[in-house]
Design an enzyme around this catalytic site. Sequence first.
Site, PDB file in Angstrom:
ATOM      1  N   LYS A 177      20.345 -23.284 -14.898  1.00 18.42           N
ATOM      2  CA  LYS A 177      18.955 -24.051 -13.054  1.00 18.42           C
ATOM      3  C   LYS A 177      19.469 -25.336 -13.609  1.00 18.42           C
ATOM      4  O   LYS A 177      19.162 -26.282 -12.501  1.00 18.42           O
ATOM      5  CB  LYS A 177      17.696 -23.584 -13.339  1.00 18.42           C
ATOM      6  CG  LYS A 177      16.156 -24.709 -13.550  1.00 18.42           C
ATOM      7  CD  LYS A 177      15.157 -24.375 -13.765  1.00 18.42           C
ATOM      8  CE  LYS A 177      14.887 -25.010 -14.769  1.00 18.42           C
ATOM      9  NZ  LYS A 177      14.520 -27.015 -14.849  1.00 18.42           N
ATOM     10  N   ASN A 178      19.543 -26.285 -14.684  1.00 14.45           N
ATOM     11  CA  ASN A 178      19.278 -27.410 -15.489  1.00 14.45           C
ATOM     12  C   ASN A 178      20.412 -28.377 -14.936  1.00 14.45           C
ATOM     13  O   ASN A 178      21.062 -29.746 -14.760  1.00 14.45           O
ATOM     14  CB  ASN A 178      18.968 -28.138 -16.641  1.00 14.45           C
ATOM     15  CG  ASN A 178      17.520 -27.182 -16.822  1.00 14.45           C
ATOM     16  OD1 ASN A 178      16.370 -27.722 -15.947  1.00 14.45           O
ATOM     17  ND2 ASN A 178      17.261 -27.513 -18.088  1.00 14.45           N
ATOM     18  N   CYS A 181       7.282 -29.217 -14.809  1.00 17.04           N
ATOM     19  CA  CYS A 181       6.266 -28.830 -15.853  1.00 17.04           C
ATOM     20  C   CYS A 181       5.892 -29.890 -16.273  1.00 17.04           C
ATOM     21  O   CYS A 181       6.044 -30.891 -17.327  1.00 17.04           O
ATOM     22  CB  CYS A 181       7.204 -28.204 -17.001  1.00 17.04           C
ATOM     23  SG  CYS A 181       8.207 -26.882 -16.341  1.00 17.04           S
ATOM     24  N   ARG A 184       5.677 -37.619 -19.288  1.00 20.47           N
ATOM     25  CA  ARG A 184       6.400 -37.312 -18.795  1.00 20.47           C
ATOM     26  C   ARG A 184       7.396 -38.760 -18.156  1.00 20.47           C
ATOM     27  O   ARG A 184       7.837 -38.936 -17.375  1.00 20.47           O
ATOM     28  CB  ARG A 184       7.319 -36.717 -18.011  1.00 20.47           C
ATOM     29  CG  ARG A 184       6.814 -34.811 -19.176  1.00 20.47           C
ATOM     30  CD  ARG A 184       7.371 -33.827 -18.117  1.00 20.47           C
ATOM     31  NE  ARG A 184       8.657 -33.218 -18.536  1.00 20.47           N
ATOM     32  CZ  ARG A 184       9.829 -32.931 -17.981  1.00 20.47           C
ATOM     33  NH1 ARG A 184       8.950 -31.256 -17.347  1.00 20.47           N
ATOM     34  NH2 ARG A 184      10.573 -32.363 -17.687  1.00 20.47           N
ATOM     35  N   ASP A 210      13.664 -25.944 -25.085  1.00 13.73           N
ATOM     36  CA  ASP A 210      13.567 -25.047 -23.739  1.00 13.73           C
ATOM     37  C   ASP A 210      13.838 -23.884 -24.438  1.00 13.73           C
ATOM     38  O   ASP A 210      13.407 -22.823 -23.650  1.00 13.73           O
ATOM     39  CB  ASP A 210      14.540 -25.595 -22.723  1.00 13.73           C
ATOM     40  CG  ASP A 210      14.157 -26.185 -22.552  1.00 13.73           C
ATOM     41  OD1 ASP A 210      14.547 -26.830 -21.424  1.00 13.73           O
ATOM     42  OD2 ASP A 210      13.647 -26.591 -22.251  1.00 13.73           O
ATOM     43  N   ARG A 216      10.449 -20.637 -10.279  1.00 13.27           N
ATOM     44  CA  ARG A 216      11.150 -22.207 -10.343  1.00 13.27           C
ATOM     45  C   ARG A 216      12.806 -21.945 -11.780  1.00 13.27           C
ATOM     46  O   ARG A 216      13.296 -22.380 -10.632  1.00 13.27           O
ATOM     47  CB  ARG A 216      10.380 -22.968 -11.166  1.00 13.27           C
ATOM     48  CG  ARG A 216       8.880 -23.244 -10.212  1.00 13.27           C
ATOM     49  CD  ARG A 216       8.499 -24.552 -10.678  1.00 13.27           C
ATOM     50  NE  ARG A 216       9.703 -25.672 -10.819  1.00 13.27           N
ATOM     51  CZ  ARG A 216       9.718 -26.802 -12.167  1.00 13.27           C
ATOM     52  NH1 ARG A 216       8.511 -26.065 -12.761  1.00 13.27           N
ATOM     53  NH2 ARG A 216      10.935 -27.324 -12.209  1.00 13.27           N
TER      54      ARG A 216
END
Length: 439
Positions: free
Chosen positions: A22-23, A120, A125, A310, A403
């Site tokens: 995903k990242n 998230c 952030r 994570d 997601r």
Amino acid sequence: MEKYVIQGGNPLRGEVEISGAKNAAVAIIPAALMVRGVCRLENLPEISDTDTLLHILTYLGAKVNMINRTTVELDCTHVQMDILPEKMWELTRKIRASYYLIGAMLGRFGRARSTMPGGCNFGERPIDQHIKGLTALGADMDVNGGFIRAAAKGGRLKGTTVYLDKVSVGATINIMIAAATADGRTVIENVAREPHIVDLANFLNSMGADVRGAGTDVIKIRGVKQLHGGSYTLIPDQIEAGTYMAAVAAAGGTIRVSNVIPKHLECISSKLREMGVQVEEGDDYVLVRREGPLHRANLKTMPYPGFPTDMHPQMTAVLCCAPGVSVVTEGVWSNGRFKYVGELKKMGANIQVEDQSAFVQGVDHLTGATVKACDLRAGAAVVIAGLAASGVTKVEDISYIERGYQNLVGKFRALGADICCVDEPDLPDGQHSAGWIAG
Ligand code: EPZ
């Protein structure tokens, strides 16, 4: 409202195929904006963050051709727009990675405007390191009223040397993307070293960029005039893999986690072995087995190659049933990302949070309950807890989970888990639907 319903207690058995990272995907898709030509991306994860970014590129004028569920051909040659139209703001506000569009549009057009990113919600952030890096490349940056506006002095970014005050995956990625077509050489110091940073560098280089040093703490980039088309296959998702490894640690059983790069999992495998889980590494898979009791363990999350933040919520869920006291310390997110603890406590977990650490007192078993996914990895944690718990767990707010996890229910069902996705009305807190089975 859609929710997962899990009847806990089944050990997991069988094989799970890991999807694309995903990242990596949420960095590479925006970076494709800079490519004049057809970009073929393979092993894309089928998750909502990917869909959202492809939708945004379509709106900017890119040709998006889905070859199959995990392969797309993007042609951004004729993209002209560098200011995201109002219709897109809802999408860019939803995901964290939307700020990579700033680096890409700056690198391509010399200017950019988008909303502040979403993602998230575990507290503040900041994006000051992104601003620092893009400013160093010669951009005038204005962050105001929920928008980020950027313009390269003289219309094109200029290579520079920038030292990141904090190891930041996002800032590293944004500066890499923007610097790829800057005029001259850029050196970025104190960068993040995650596998998805290396994947982005490899993608950019396969499109004609000159990026060296990704995976170390210094990245050197020689700017090129423009990027050409090409093909690229994304790496597998080490956090998705780790999540399934944690699940079998919690629920027991034996699974083969296929399509992984074991080196990316080293920290997770080592910690699970310490907890009494057997992990055997193959070329592109790991075999994970938990038959006996779990052992307590301590962990502290750090930037890669340290223990990944994570995986923090998922590992706490496993440690809930490890005899003794385990300590999980969050070393990356200053506000600790502990919202998931309240949900695990609804299931009978005994966890106290002090500052950046969760003190987890092992209990005999968890009990199914109705819980929420507070964010992506918090959602994974309560699913893991539900798989191990006695009784029925209902997980609400599953859009967070969807997601970042492709076909989570299908993959767990194939491993023998009793999990399904239902669409049922929410009841006021404390009330339970007729199907409620006390744990
Ligand atoms: C990325 O977020 C990931 N998201 C996060 O994964 C992950 O937790 C994080 O990296 C750390 O690995 C994506 O890649 C889309 P950071 P990012 O910039 O880039 C501080 C998931 O579950 N910081 O590396 O936002 C920041 O506050 C998600 O997949 C600044 O101070 O994280 C944090 O304490 C959740 N200033 C630390 O650095 C900045 O300008 C690391 O943040 C930027 C960050």
